[in-house]
Design an enzyme around this catalytic site. Structure first.
Site, PDB file in Angstrom:
ATOM      1  N   GLU A  53       0.880  -1.316  -0.242  1.00 49.63           N
ATOM      2  CA  GLU A  53       0.376   0.146  -0.005  1.00 49.63           C
ATOM      3  C   GLU A  53       1.012   1.221  -0.179  1.00 49.63           C
ATOM      4  O   GLU A  53       0.831   1.957   0.411  1.00 49.63           O
ATOM      5  CB  GLU A  53      -0.925  -0.410   1.217  1.00 49.63           C
ATOM      6  CG  GLU A  53      -1.750  -1.850   1.184  1.00 49.63           C
ATOM      7  CD  GLU A  53      -2.864  -1.240   1.665  1.00 49.63           C
ATOM      8  OE1 GLU A  53      -2.548  -0.672   2.497  1.00 49.63           O
ATOM      9  OE2 GLU A  53      -3.856  -2.193   1.658  1.00 49.63           O
ATOM     10  N   GLU A  88      -4.671  -8.140  -1.789  1.00 48.52           N
ATOM     11  CA  GLU A  88      -5.505  -8.082  -0.668  1.00 48.52           C
ATOM     12  C   GLU A  88      -7.636  -8.099  -0.366  1.00 48.52           C
ATOM     13  O   GLU A  88      -8.134  -7.300  -1.143  1.00 48.52           O
ATOM     14  CB  GLU A  88      -5.194  -7.516   0.691  1.00 48.52           C
ATOM     15  CG  GLU A  88      -3.851  -7.345   1.283  1.00 48.52           C
ATOM     16  CD  GLU A  88      -4.146  -6.490   2.653  1.00 48.52           C
ATOM     17  OE1 GLU A  88      -4.739  -6.000   3.019  1.00 48.52           O
ATOM     18  OE2 GLU A  88      -2.904  -6.486   2.630  1.00 48.52           O
TER      19      GLU A  88
END
Ligand code: BG6
Length: 475
Positions: free
Chosen positions: A180, A373
């Site tokens: 991220e 994810e």
């Protein structure tokens, strides 16, 4: 094509700081997340708004032991093998390899630990998908160097990745450079190891760190390809569209602007240059990106092989400051979407949003994608050694259907799917165990008490069926 390709990889995802524990074992050094306690002040740490990183009496630090994957990895991988996993996303704890981060030589015991994990995965024909850095920086690099705000970190990271690519050549083929990476400008401590200096402009500091992360990421692509041209190296962003609050053009443009905060990162990593809208926005904010000689070339010549992302939810934004007032101060907040269901853990489930994300990223880059994810946090009740988690099955059924639609109806090239927290783990935001994501239940509570025993939930058997049928059987 009416079926997912046979090469599609099914599996699950974790991160060292949320599962591994063993913080004093094998010569590991302390990491940034080790010193972040559970509790209401957790976000001040994540935003980089604290100055004291010492352990406090009476506080609970869940990352120290997590779910003790360090000692349970054989059992955990056996259960993943039983579910039929073809891929397991995991991360390496940087401070296990370089305890302080700036050493010349790596820690052999740390390297051996991951080699054992990869060998164990091999037994079950599970491909590792390795995140090189998932919210995980040697604490020493934070306290002594200021994290990725400091350009020296690029050199330490290069040394770290060189060791990994050499040592695990042939054992690992899929890599992600930073988890991220787009969160680095919002949550600089967790994503870049940066504490904000209150005397300086916040944006200047976070974009400086972001630039260093982007350059380091491109170096990892180069080093990884040089060492083994078979390596497939991807980036990783926190995705999920911003929807306009209404169809008023100003709202639509505001949504475009918010979406560009993500594209800023994917554009650099997949296209190889800072995008023009990003340059303009930084100019307006008075931020000068610390480009040094060679940076432009390294970014241009080392774009990622594939794009990976987490997807949990979509967001809504308005151009009207009054409507936006409630969320203006919090960059993680979103307006409620009246077309979606209830808000759970500040998110609204939106399976169609996953199809939208897959399409927008694929339209924009035409590179393979990987969902690394996706999942839903829920409070589970263990009864008779299992959990009847139909709510979780329902969530996954809808999201997997959405990804199938993107691949089979829209033609998106998707390499695979790793659900988040395939085994219950410590939540990154709340540090709770009770916010559970897994197919495997771990007997541990929010205070870190429990037997660490693992149990198969109902969803464990459901996901096994999904994998065995390559996504055909979602019943
Ligand atoms: C992602 C992170 O943002 O979201 C994970 O990469 C994290 O590390 C996951 O755990 C879920 O969020 P949370 O806060 O529920 O753990």
């Amino acid at each position: 094509m009416s079926k997912l390709p046979d090469t599609f990889l099914w599996g699950g995802a974790t991160a060292a700081n949320q599962v591994e524990g063993g913080y004093q074992e094998g010569g590991r050094g302390l990491a940034n997340m080790d010193v972040v306690p559970q509790g209401p002040d957790r976000f001040s740490y994540m935003f980089g708004d604290v100055s004291d990183l010492s352990f406090k009496e009476g506080r609970h630090y869940p990352a120290l032991n997590s779910i003790d994957f360090y000692h349970h990895y054989k059992e955990d991988i056996r259960m993943m093998g039983e579910m039929g996993f073809q891929v397991f996303r995991m991360s390496i704890s940087w401070s296990r390899i370089f305890p302080k981060g700036d050493e010349e030589e790596p820690n052999e015991e740390g390297l051996r630990f991951y080699e054992n994990v990869f060998q164990e995965l091999k037994k079950y024909h599970i491909e590792p998908l390795v995140t090189i850095c998932h919210y995980d920086f040697p604490l020493y690099l934070v306290t002594e160097y200021g994290g990725f705000k400091n350009r020296k970190l690029i050199e330490f990271y290069k040394r770290y990745v060189t060791v990994l690519f050499k040592r695990y050549k042939g054992l690992v083929h899929y890599w992600l450079t930073f988890n991220e990476i787009n969160d680095s400008v919002i949550l600089p401590y967790i994503s870049a190891g940066v504490l904000i200096d209150p005397g300086e402009d916040r944006d200047v500091q976070t974009y400086q760190a972001a630039h260093h992360l982007l350059v380091a990421s491109a170096w990892a692509v180069k080093i990884g390809h040089d060492i083994d041209p078979e390596n497939k190296i991807g980036n990783m962003v926190c995705a999920g569209e911003w929807y306009p609050y209404t169809c008023a053009p100003a709202d639509v443009f505001q949504a475009i602007t918010n979406n560009r905060h993500l594209y800023f990162f994917t554009d650099v990593q997949a296209r190889g240059a800072y995008p023009s809208y990003g340059i303009k926005e930084l100019e307006r904010k008075g931020i000068k990106i610390p480009f040094e000689e060679g940076d432009k070339e390294i970014l241009r010549d080392n774009t990622v092989d594939f794009l990976s992302f987490s997807y949990y939810a979509t967001h809504v934004v308005s151009a009207d400051e009054k409507i936006n007032a409630d969320i203006a101060e919090n960059p993680l907040a979103t307006l409620d979407n009246p077309y979606l269901g209830p808000v759970k853990y500040k998110r609204q489930d939106d399976p169609m949003g996953l199809r939208i994300t897959l399409n927008t990223l694929y339209d924009r880059y035409q590179k393979p994608l990987f969902i690394v994810e996706n999942g839903t946090g829920a409070v589970d009740e263990l009864r008779n050694e299992t959990v009847e988690d139909d709510y979780r099955i329902d969530y996954f059924r809808k999201h997997i259907q959405a990804l199938k639609d993107a691949v089979l109806l829209d033609g998106v090239e998707l390499l695979g799917y790793t659900s988040w927290g395939c085994i219950d783990l410590i939540s990154a935001s709340s540090a709770q165990m009770s916010k559970r994501y897994g197919f495997i239940y771990v007997d541990l509570d929010d205070e870190g008490k429990g037997t660490y025993k693992r149990y198969r939930k109902k969803s464990f058997y459901w996901y096994k069926k999904v994998i065995a049928s390559n996504g055909e059987d979602l019943d």
